[in-house]
Design a protein around this motif. Structure first.
Motif, PDB file in Angstrom:
ATOM      1  N   THR A  62       0.844  -1.207   0.000  1.00 34.33           N
ATOM      2  CA  THR A  62       0.000   0.000   0.000  1.00 34.33           C
ATOM      3  C   THR A  62       0.875   1.251   0.000  1.00 34.33           C
ATOM      4  N   LYS A  63       0.220   2.407   0.007  1.00 36.20           N
ATOM      5  CA  LYS A  63       0.967   3.669   0.048  1.00 36.20           C
ATOM      6  C   LYS A  63       1.649   3.873   1.400  1.00 36.20           C
ATOM      7  N   PHE A  64       1.278   3.051   2.390  1.00 35.69           N
ATOM      8  CA  PHE A  64       1.944   3.079   3.699  1.00 35.69           C
ATOM      9  C   PHE A  64       2.948   1.935   3.724  1.00 35.69           C
ATOM     10  N   SER A  65       4.212   2.251   3.783  1.00 33.88           N
ATOM     11  CA  SER A  65       5.258   1.236   3.637  1.00 33.88           C
ATOM     12  C   SER A  65       5.185   0.133   4.692  1.00 33.88           C
ATOM     13  N   ASP A  66       4.651   0.427   5.886  1.00 33.96           N
ATOM     14  CA  ASP A  66       4.617  -0.576   6.963  1.00 33.96           C
ATOM     15  C   ASP A  66       3.274  -1.276   7.103  1.00 33.96           C
ATOM     16  N   TYR A  67       2.381  -1.098   6.126  1.00 36.57           N
ATOM     17  CA  TYR A  67       1.047  -1.693   6.217  1.00 36.57           C
ATOM     18  C   TYR A  67       0.692  -2.411   4.915  1.00 36.57           C
ATOM     19  N   SER A  68       0.185  -3.629   5.054  1.00 32.07           N
ATOM     20  CA  SER A  68      -0.245  -4.415   3.896  1.00 32.07           C
ATOM     21  C   SER A  68      -1.766  -4.524   3.895  1.00 32.07           C
ATOM     22  N   TYR A  69      -2.320  -4.741   2.699  1.00 28.63           N
ATOM     23  CA  TYR A  69      -3.778  -4.867   2.558  1.00 28.63           C
ATOM     24  C   TYR A  69      -4.117  -6.298   2.141  1.00 28.63           C
ATOM     25  N   TYR A  70      -5.121  -6.883   2.817  1.00 28.66           N
ATOM     26  CA  TYR A  70      -5.573  -8.241   2.493  1.00 28.66           C
ATOM     27  C   TYR A  70      -6.974  -8.158   1.881  1.00 28.66           C
ATOM     28  N   PRO A  71      -7.082  -8.372   0.554  1.00 29.38           N
ATOM     29  CA  PRO A  71      -8.370  -8.230  -0.137  1.00 29.38           C
ATOM     30  C   PRO A  71      -9.457  -9.163   0.395  1.00 29.38           C
ATOM     31  N   ALA A  72      -9.095 -10.376   0.796  1.00 28.48           N
ATOM     32  CA  ALA A  72     -10.094 -11.358   1.231  1.00 28.48           C
ATOM     33  C   ALA A  72     -10.893 -10.886   2.437  1.00 28.48           C
ATOM     34  N   VAL A  73     -10.261 -10.111   3.315  1.00 30.49           N
ATOM     35  CA  VAL A  73     -10.949  -9.634   4.525  1.00 30.49           C
ATOM     36  C   VAL A  73     -11.165  -8.123   4.500  1.00 30.49           C
ATOM     37  N   ASN A  74     -10.744  -7.494   3.401  1.00 28.54           N
ATOM     38  CA  ASN A  74     -10.860  -6.040   3.267  1.00 28.54           C
ATOM     39  C   ASN A  74     -10.277  -5.337   4.497  1.00 28.54           C
ATOM     40  N   GLY A  75      -9.069  -5.772   4.877  1.00 24.87           N
ATOM     41  CA  GLY A  75      -8.452  -5.219   6.074  1.00 24.87           C
ATOM     42  C   GLY A  75      -6.959  -4.977   5.906  1.00 24.87           C
ATOM     43  N   TYR A  76      -6.432  -4.152   6.805  1.00 25.30           N
ATOM     44  CA  TYR A  76      -5.009  -3.798   6.787  1.00 25.30           C
ATOM     45  C   TYR A  76      -4.288  -4.447   7.957  1.00 25.30           C
ATOM     46  N   GLU A  77      -3.012  -4.689   7.746  1.00 23.24           N
ATOM     47  CA  GLU A  77      -2.202  -5.295   8.798  1.00 23.24           C
ATOM     48  C   GLU A  77      -0.832  -4.618   8.850  1.00 23.24           C
ATOM     49  N   TYR A  78      -0.366  -4.384  10.060  1.00 21.18           N
ATOM     50  CA  TYR A  78       0.963  -3.803  10.239  1.00 21.18           C
ATOM     51  C   TYR A  78       2.015  -4.839   9.851  1.00 21.18           C
ATOM     52  N   SER A  79       2.970  -4.420   9.024  1.00 24.16           N
ATOM     53  CA  SER A  79       4.000  -5.348   8.557  1.00 24.16           C
ATOM     54  C   SER A  79       5.406  -4.810   8.808  1.00 24.16           C
ATOM     55  N   GLY A  80       5.500  -3.741   9.619  1.00 21.00           N
ATOM     56  CA  GLY A  80       6.801  -3.155   9.911  1.00 21.00           C
ATOM     57  C   GLY A  80       7.484  -3.845  11.074  1.00 21.00           C
ATOM     58  N   ASN A  81       8.584  -3.244  11.535  1.00 22.38           N
ATOM     59  CA  ASN A  81       9.335  -3.861  12.621  1.00 22.38           C
ATOM     60  C   ASN A  81       9.982  -2.818  13.536  1.00 22.38           C
ATOM     61  N   THR A  82       9.342  -1.650  13.652  1.00 21.25           N
ATOM     62  CA  THR A  82       9.881  -0.599  14.510  1.00 21.25           C
ATOM     63  C   THR A  82       9.353  -0.752  15.936  1.00 21.25           C
ATOM     64  N   SER A  83      10.011  -0.115  16.888  1.00 19.91           N
ATOM     65  CA  SER A  83       9.615  -0.267  18.288  1.00 19.91           C
ATOM     66  C   SER A  83       8.467   0.670  18.681  1.00 19.91           C
ATOM     67  N   LYS A  84       8.368   1.830  18.025  1.00 21.28           N
ATOM     68  CA  LYS A  84       7.289   2.779  18.322  1.00 21.28           C
ATOM     69  C   LYS A  84       6.482   3.042  17.053  1.00 21.28           C
ATOM     70  N   VAL A  85       5.174   2.870  17.152  1.00 24.43           N
ATOM     71  CA  VAL A  85       4.299   3.009  15.980  1.00 24.43           C
ATOM     72  C   VAL A  85       3.194   4.017  16.269  1.00 24.43           C
ATOM     73  N   THR A  86       3.060   5.002  15.380  1.00 25.28           N
ATOM     74  CA  THR A  86       1.912   5.902  15.407  1.00 25.28           C
ATOM     75  C   THR A  86       1.072   5.579  14.179  1.00 25.28           C
ATOM     76  N   ILE A  87      -0.120   5.095  14.394  1.00 24.76           N
ATOM     77  CA  ILE A  87      -0.974   4.675  13.283  1.00 24.76           C
ATOM     78  C   ILE A  87      -1.356   5.895  12.440  1.00 24.76           C
ATOM     79  N   PRO A  88      -1.249   5.819  11.107  1.00 22.79           N
ATOM     80  CA  PRO A  88      -1.589   6.950  10.237  1.00 22.79           C
ATOM     81  C   PRO A  88      -3.024   7.428  10.450  1.00 22.79           C
ATOM     82  N   SER A  89      -3.217   8.730  10.371  1.00 19.34           N
ATOM     83  CA  SER A  89      -4.537   9.327  10.635  1.00 19.34           C
ATOM     84  C   SER A  89      -5.575   8.966   9.580  1.00 19.34           C
ATOM     85  N   GLU A  90      -5.160   8.397   8.438  1.00 22.48           N
ATOM     86  CA  GLU A  90      -6.118   8.000   7.409  1.00 22.48           C
ATOM     87  C   GLU A  90      -7.001   6.831   7.848  1.00 22.48           C
ATOM     88  N   PHE A  91      -6.573   6.098   8.869  1.00 20.69           N
ATOM     89  CA  PHE A  91      -7.337   4.940   9.325  1.00 20.69           C
ATOM     90  C   PHE A  91      -8.460   5.357  10.263  1.00 20.69           C
TER      91      PHE A  91
END
Length: 240
Positions: free
Chosen positions: A101-130
């Motif tokens: 996706t346009k978010f480098s640390d997030y993947s999209y799964y079409p089967a469930v129409n959902g997003y999943e975090y795929s990064g590996n950083t210690s501190k995460v601030t979820i993008p405001s688009e969600f």
């Protein structure tokens, strides 16, 4: 007799001359009127053309404004986080594979129409688009997660893969939190807004009576002293 003939001839000549002069005068007047009429016609034509041009420009401006307003309305009504991946078609095989996706640390799964975090950083601030919190289902190095005010729902098991999580901040006081969002038996510092009357902490967010039941539903055991130690009211203290 000859004198009479001469007088008559002169008279006729004079009449003919006057008639010629009057004719020229009339012709001149007619030409002038025709010229004026022609000029008026040209002016009317120009004014008409200008008027039509103005109407055309106004119509174009209105059309442009209407189009912009429509596009803006469609854009504002769209709930897609990343329309490029959400609105395209997928094969049966692709539906179950993570899509970039346009978010480098997030993947999209079409089967469930959902997003999943795929990064590996210690501190995460979820993008405001969600507006719905993406999932953190698999083991990662995340120790701190900040959920922005734009997120209105945190589904069950959202943070179940965060085995190293130490701090969770939920900034939306009206966020809907489903049960079991945290790893089982974890004790994590949670920063969010308590009920204003403080009688039943978190009941507003969880819809449950009593500390023990409420926080077991969260997926952890926050009761008694644990509650006072790990739960932090954002109305009274900062999460920084």
């Amino acid at each position: 007799m000859k004198n009479k003939v001469k007088i008559t001839a002169l008279t006729l000549a004079l009449i003919v001359s006057m008639a010629s002069i009057v004719g020229c005068s009339n012709n001149s007047s007619t030409s002038a009127e025709a010229s004026v009429s022609s000029n008026s016609s040209i002016e009317s034509s120009i004014e008409s053309s200008i008027g039509e041009s103005s109407v055309s420009e106004s119509s174009a401006e209105i059309s442009s404004e209407t189009t912009s307003a429509t596009e803006s309305s469609v854009s504002s009504n769209s709930s897609a986080v990343d329309p490029v991946v959400e609105e395209r078609s997928y094969s049966d095989e692709e539906k179950y594979k993570p899509q970039p996706t346009k978010f480098s640390d997030y993947s999209y799964y079409p089967a469930v129409n959902g997003y999943e975090y795929s990064g590996n950083t210690s501190k995460v601030t979820i993008p405001s688009e969600f507006t719905k919190c993406p999932g953190f289902y698999y083991d990662n190095n995340v120790k701190e997660i900040i959920v922005p005010e734009t997120v209105t729902k945190i589904p069950k098991r959202t943070f179940s893969g965060c085995k190293k999580l130490e701090k969770l901040v939920i900034l939306n006081p009206d966020c809907e939190i489903e049960g079991g969002i945290l790893p089982k038996d974890s004790l994590i510092n949670i920063y969010c807004y308590f009920r204003s009357d403080k009688t039943i902490p978190k009941q507003r967010l969880l819809g449950l009576q009593g500390c023990g039941k409420a926080f077991n539903t969260l997926g952890s055991h926050y009761n008694g002293k644990n509650f006072d130690k790990y739960m932090h009211d954002l109305a009274e203290e900062s999460y920084e």
